[in-house]
Design a protein around this motif. Structure first.
Motif, PDB file in Angstrom:
ATOM      1  N   VAL A 221      17.070  20.518  25.831  1.00 39.06           N
ATOM      2  CA  VAL A 221      16.988  19.916  27.159  1.00 39.06           C
ATOM      3  C   VAL A 221      16.404  18.499  27.121  1.00 39.06           C
ATOM      4  O   VAL A 221      16.239  17.886  28.175  1.00 39.06           O
ATOM      5  CB  VAL A 221      16.209  20.790  28.182  1.00 39.06           C
TER       6      VAL A 221
ATOM      7  N   ARG B 188      11.878  22.907  32.219  1.00 39.37           N
ATOM      8  CA  ARG B 188      12.435  23.841  31.229  1.00 39.37           C
ATOM      9  C   ARG B 188      11.673  23.772  29.904  1.00 39.37           C
ATOM     10  O   ARG B 188      11.542  24.754  29.201  1.00 39.37           O
ATOM     11  CB  ARG B 188      13.914  23.560  30.993  1.00 39.37           C
ATOM     12  N   TYR B 189      11.195  22.614  29.549  1.00 36.39           N
ATOM     13  CA  TYR B 189      10.411  22.484  28.310  1.00 36.39           C
ATOM     14  C   TYR B 189       9.399  21.373  28.517  1.00 36.39           C
ATOM     15  O   TYR B 189       9.646  20.213  28.215  1.00 36.39           O
ATOM     16  CB  TYR B 189      11.330  22.200  27.111  1.00 36.39           C
TER      17      TYR B 189
ATOM     18  N   GLU C  23      20.372  26.218  27.302  1.00 47.48           N
ATOM     19  CA  GLU C  23      19.857  26.069  28.660  1.00 47.48           C
ATOM     20  C   GLU C  23      20.704  25.171  29.554  1.00 47.48           C
ATOM     21  O   GLU C  23      20.255  24.782  30.637  1.00 47.48           O
ATOM     22  CB  GLU C  23      18.397  25.581  28.682  1.00 47.48           C
TER      23      GLU C  23
ATOM     24  N   THR D 145      21.014  27.164  32.686  1.00 49.51           N
ATOM     25  CA  THR D 145      19.848  27.277  33.565  1.00 49.51           C
ATOM     26  C   THR D 145      19.705  26.025  34.423  1.00 49.51           C
ATOM     27  O   THR D 145      19.368  26.097  35.599  1.00 49.51           O
ATOM     28  CB  THR D 145      18.533  27.487  32.783  1.00 49.51           C
ATOM     29  N   ILE D 146      19.988  24.880  33.815  1.00 50.40           N
ATOM     30  CA  ILE D 146      19.824  23.641  34.569  1.00 50.40           C
ATOM     31  C   ILE D 146      20.987  23.457  35.539  1.00 50.40           C
ATOM     32  O   ILE D 146      20.788  23.050  36.689  1.00 50.40           O
ATOM     33  CB  ILE D 146      19.635  22.456  33.615  1.00 50.40           C
TER      34      ILE D 146
ATOM     35  N   THR E  23      15.211  28.646  38.528  1.00 52.59           N
ATOM     36  CA  THR E  23      16.557  28.840  38.037  1.00 52.59           C
ATOM     37  C   THR E  23      16.735  30.340  37.968  1.00 52.59           C
ATOM     38  O   THR E  23      15.756  31.077  37.904  1.00 52.59           O
ATOM     39  CB  THR E  23      16.775  28.174  36.665  1.00 52.59           C
TER      40      THR E  23
ATOM     41  N   ASP F 197      17.114  33.062  32.595  1.00 47.76           N
ATOM     42  CA  ASP F 197      15.951  32.895  31.728  1.00 47.76           C
ATOM     43  C   ASP F 197      16.411  33.040  30.279  1.00 47.76           C
ATOM     44  O   ASP F 197      16.905  34.097  29.885  1.00 47.76           O
ATOM     45  CB  ASP F 197      14.909  33.961  32.072  1.00 47.76           C
TER      46      ASP F 197
END
Ligand code: SF4
Ligand code: SF4
Lengths: 766, 281
Positions: free
Chosen positions: A649, A664-665, B16, B19-20, B33, B36
């Motif tokens: 990400v 997310r991170y 991911e 998810t985004i 989101t 997972d």
């Protein structure tokens, strides 16, 4: 709670919009028949309102996927991969999905600023664009009069760097233009290809994935390195049952998909490569026809690897000899639809050009070049440049174009010189052989004035304190500058040191030059703004022109506006902006990827017209003409080798503050082998401080105690440990690998900075 | 027509993007989101196997969350479990009844994947599916998705001897058919999904049809409520043209009628982050 309420409000808006406009669609059975086709730009859109689609090129990493940007009533709601784009193919990686959030980052630089405090203090006053540009023009002209235009360096990174590190620098007359994407990234791979094939391989590795049967990834960690196309290609190969071999000290995401994982001792890859060659030759598994027809120096190579047995390499690489033999044979069994991917960031140990030559040599032994499922030949797109007067320094600025003049005597030729007769200050042809301008080698002249002083720096999008090793040296260097101009989107750490800061519009808010990319099918892609720039920000091309006109370079910026510029270029191929839009933002041209496309001519551009297994240039210049294994520096007692890489990400040190991505991170972790953690009494999730071999400390960083890494190394995701006060999310999160890289090993061939000879120990629990 | 997702865990590389895309496409706050992703690697260096969990709503054919929702906020449509935030009263029954631990509360309402309601209703592809660079996700008519799942399973058998399709029979047949490269239990996918014990008395009363029969003796005064609730459900299903397949598979769940605690390694649902982040738009 404000947040959740907000979200519901938005959702309600969305619903009521639908109720008004699209209620009839509910349950109407409009769902597509095929299981999952990627939506195309023309697909039904789920919102009502004035919907506009613009074509753009993603700038969340340097891969440049084509995108379609959907705005609803003037607000960007969604970005999708452009289905017409050869790189995106309708999909996007996580960072590409986060583009809107990058644009909407409230921490963005919002207006031009002039420094009022000490360098590094971060005190600025907002000024108008006119004031800012006049001030820069004055400073540039002073340096030019006093020391010559060569004393201004231009660094450029990301899309848009052409306007600065190529165009502006050449027009201005400085050979000291550089991009971190060269010596800090791909130079070694490019120079190795130059020496072996006669041309650089290209940052968009020319691998014909569609027919590939066996792929080998050395350090390339596709999946964490989230380049969209590469993830798609690897997934397709995996899905159709192809063989995946990963060589990585870490059980990477790609390794989880691999048939063979070789957890190699870091820095010993060349030994593995030589042993693989040994096996392929010993077993006569090479492609004799290809070697006969297209190569020189095979006999010498045979001799060279005769004693490089798997047993020899096993000792060095810490891999079982049997595994080395087995994987060599597996590759050869699939040849020529088998290859080692060149990879992108290869500036590892300072021996990188030789390692990359070894990579190419294996591919050539397997005949994996110029056929389906092999390395293919990239073709440059045909489109004219905007016609301009000759540059002040031709072909030497912008780093990437900085090849020695081939017409001159000797293997090296003369370096192009600026208007006052000075060539590049990065030590090329002295401390290293050839290649694009080495950015990190321009730092020292800023301090010592040797070979001549560099007094000005225009820094476009280059994250100076998070990409160049020896951060303290870089800080000292910028303290010395007469003029330091930073053009950027976010207040990165180095911004606090700049004299003038110019805020740039993001890719979603601006035009750029056409993306004309060499590719299997070369193509031309459009970047157009979906919305107008937020705040008082301006596009990079606009800034370059406005500054150029103030320093007497108006003849290099004769167009009436960017659309005039773009239309002029497009007309050279019978197109224009309207036509390009009508074609979905992309014009794909025909390439010449395979031997059969060359009508019997050699596609190789070495003097011999052949692949130089044995390099005559390296022999003449006193380097090893065949790749030798040179051991890397060993870790001091109690230290781990510091490895770094990507998280899917994030990109470089650019996206850690992007709201959607940071969630997310949010911070990087230090991967530490579980047995080592147990020995040190450390546990997962604990925060620690790190100290490197030179006593540089950084952190705190969270420990990730894992079986997924060798006991002799630690790993962190690059790009964290921001210390800029202006970055409200990224500031203070995690540690910076770059700060811990207080030394580097210069590759004597390509000028790459080998970054992996740095070592850390866990200094304390934080 | 009953729609479904394909989730190919052999292909998912944990990037991911989904998810985004989910968060951005559904215009959720950045920290929310509905998917997972987490790593699941086993073994000791250098003998390791594993990959990624991709935890999300499974769109159960017999959906405990829909069955317990007293307000009609949760309902089924085209085989997908939809969620209407406006109707949610915040009772949290769905949160405690989901055998996969999917719904979570955000700002007082339940949140979970609802199959990109607006997008799929207008004929589009869910955001996660549209972007996945690894071909791990597909969306379409459930029978076609099932066929694709089996085709992939066969193609992968050499690499993954244990590979199998998960979700054809669980909870009334899931709306997410998973290609599981290993034994599903090892991948955190229970062969017999169970409803958590934490349900309070009211939830005891309103939990899925297959459960409330066994609880009848304990109901007492609650019976009326249950009846009212069930009527309401029928109404909702009628209203939304929901898939009634769930009713036919009610008895498949008898075996799991004794509620059991979630296994410890049950993957956690997506959660919100800290509270300091304003949505910037
Ligand atoms: S790989 Fe991802 S970030 Fe890079 S250009 Fe493509 S979509 Fe954008
Ligand atoms: S986008 Fe695809 S590969 Fe990436 S995490 Fe989601 S399902 Fe997995």
């Amino acid at each position: 709670m404000a947040r959740a309420e907000l979200s519901i409000t938005r959702r309600q808006l969305l619903k009521s919009g639908l109720a008004a406009g699209a209620g009839g669609a509910v349950g109407a059975g409009a769902l597509g028949g095929a299981p999952a086709s990627a939506a195309t730009a023309g697909d039904p859109w789920y919102r009502t309102g004035e919907i506009r689609t613009t074509y753009n090129v993603c700038d969340m990493c340097p891969w440049h996927c084509g995108i379609v940007v959907h705005t609803v009533d003037g607000e960007i709601r969604k970005i999708d991969g452009n289905p017409n784009d050869p790189k995106a193919r309708g999909q996007l990686c996580p960072r590409g999905q986060g583009g809107i959030s990058f644009m909407n980052d409230p921490d963005r630089l919002q207006a031009p600023m002039v420094r009022t405090g000490e360098r590094g203090e971060g005190k600025f006053q907002e000024v108008s664009w006119d004031e800012a540009l006049d001030l820069i023009a004055q400073g540039l002209n002073q340096i030019k009069e006093r020391s010559g235009p060569e004393s201004v360096a231009v660094f450029g990174h990301n899309a848009g760097d052409w306007w600065w590190a190529d165009h502006f620098a050449q027009a201005w007359g400085t050979p000291n233009a550089a991009k971190p994407s060269s010596a800090l990234c791909i130079s070694a791979s490019e120079e190795a290809a130059e020496l072996t094939f006669g041309f650089p391989i290209g940052g968009y590795e020319p691998v014909d994935w569609d027919e590939l049967q066996c792929v080998t990834l050395i350090g390339t960690h596709i999946g964490e390195d989230a380049r969209n196309t590469k993830m798609q290609d690897l997934a397709n190969l995996h899905g159709r049952g192809g063989t995946i071999i990963t060589v990585d000290p870490r059980f990477s995401s790609a390794a989880t998909k691999a048939d063979h994982w070789l957890p190699i001792k870091p820095g010993t890859d060349t030994a593995l490569l030589l042993a693989w060659m040994h096996v392929i030759i010993e077993e006569e598994a090479y492609n004799a026809d290809f070697i006969e027809k297209w190569t020189t120096g095979f006999d010498r190579l045979v001799e060279h690897v005769a004693d490089k047995t798997p047993e020899w390499a096993a000792e060095i690489t810490d891999l079982p000899a049997e595994q080395i033999r087995e994987t060599a044979l597996e590759m050869a069994a699939n040849a020529p639809q088998a290859l080692i991917v060149p990879g992108r960031h290869v500036a590892w140990y300072g021996t990188d050009t030789q390692r990359m030559r070894a990579v190419y040599l294996i591919n050539v032994l397997m005949g994996s070049y110029g056929c389906e499922g092999c390395l293919h030949f990239n073709t440059a797109p045909y489109i004219d440049d905007y016609s301009l007067p000759p540059y002040q320094v031709e072909g030497s600025a912008g780093g990437c174009a900085a090849e020695p003049d081939e017409d001159d005597d000797g293997p090296l030729g003369d370096l192009p010189e600026g208007p006052t007769g000075k060539a590049r200050a990065d030590g090329v042809q002295e401390s290293f052989l050839q290649g694009p301008t080495a950015l990190q080698e321009l730092i020292e002249p800023m301090i010592t004035g040797d070979p001549y002083p560099i007094e000005g720096l225009i820094c476009y999008g280059t994250n100076l304190f998070h990409s160049v090793p020896m951060v303290e040296r870089t800080k000292e260097a910028v303290q010395n500058l007469e003029l330091f101009v930073a053009i950027d989107v976010l207040p990165m750490e180095h911004i606090a040191y700049a004299d003038v800061v110019l805020p740039e519009a993001t890719y979603l808010e601006r035009h750029d030059d056409l993306y004309a990319l060499a590719h299997k099918t070369p193509y031309i892609a459009l970047r157009e703004p979906a919305v107008s720039p937020m705040y008082d920000t301006r596009p990079g091309w606009w800034i370059a022109k406005a500054l150029g006109e103030r320093v007497g370079l108006e003849q290099y910026f004769p167009w009436d506006g960017i659309e005039d510029y773009l239309n002029t270029r497009l007309r050279s191929i019978g197109s224009d902006l309207d036509d390009l839009r009508a074609r979905g933002g992309i014009i794909v041209q025909e390439g010449k990827p395979f031997f059969e496309d060359f009508d019997g001519e050699s596609p190789f551009l070495t003097d011999s017209g052949k692949v130089e297994l044995y390099s005559s240039v390296l022999e003449e210049t006193g380097h090893d003409p065949l790749p030798e294994y040179e051991p890397p520096d060993e870790a001091p007692e109690g230290y781990f080798r510091l490895l770094y890489g990507r998280h899917p990400v994030h990109t470089f040190a650019k996206t850690q503050n992007t709201p959607a991505l940071s969630k997310r991170y949010p911070e990087n972790e230090l991967w530490l082998n579980a047995s080592q953690a147990a020995d040190l009494g450390l546990s997962d999730g604990q925060r620690v401080m790190l100290e490197n071999q030179d006593g540089v400390t950084d952190g705190p960083i969270k420990l990730k105690v894992t079986e997924r890494i060798r006991p002799d190394s630690v790993y962190m995701v690059h790009g964290f440990g921001h210390r800029s006060d202006g970055l409200s999310r990224a500031g203070g999160q995690g540690a910076s690998d770059n700060r811990l890289q207080s030394s580097y090993t210069l590759d004597p061939i390509s000028g790459s900075a080998g970054l992996r000879n740095n070592f850390v120990r866990i200094a304390s629990e934080a | 027509m009953r729609q479904a997702f394909l989730l190919d865990l052999a292909q998912c590389i944990g990037c991911e993007a989904c998810t985004i895309a989910c968060s951005v496409g559904n215009e959720l706050p950045d920290e929310v989101t509905y998917i997972d992703i987490s790593e699941r690697v086993r073994g000791t260096f250098p003998d390791l196997v594993g990959g990624f969990d991709n935890h999300r709503c499974y769109h159960c054919g017999d959906a405990a969350c829909v069955n317990v929702c007293p307000s009609g906020a949760l309902y089924q449509e085209d085989g997908l479990t939809r969620l209407d935030w406006d109707a949610c009263t915040g009772c949290e029954y769905c949160v405690s009844s989901c055998p996969y631990g999917v719904p979570v509360m955000n700002g007082g309402v339940a949140t979970k994947c609802d199959g990109c309601r607006e997008v799929t209703r207008s004929g589009g592809t869910p955001w996660c599916v549209e972007t996945c660079p690894s071909d791990a996700l597909q969306f379409g008519p459930r029978d076609e998705i099932a066929a694709e799942a089996h085709r992939r399973t066969e193609a992968l058998r050499d690499k993954y001897p244990e590979v199998q399709v998960y979700g054809e029979s669980q909870a009334g047949g899931l709306g997410v058919l998973v290609v599981s490269p290993e034994d599903p239990e090892v991948m955190g996918l229970p062969l017999a999904p169970r409803i958590p014990t934490e349900a309070n008395l009211w939830q005891e009363l309103v939990k899925p049809a297959s459960f409330w029969v066994t609880s009848l003796a304990a109901i007492g005064a609650g019976v009326l409520g249950v009846i009212a609730r069930r009527n309401h459900m029928a109404e909702m299903q009628h209203l939304h043209g929901g898939d009634h397949a769930a009713a036919a598979t009610v008895h498949d769940h008898e075996q799991t009628a004794t509620p059991t605690a979630l296994a410890d390694d049950q993957t956690t649902p997506p959660s919100t982050g800290d509270d300091d982040d304003e949505v910037s738009r």
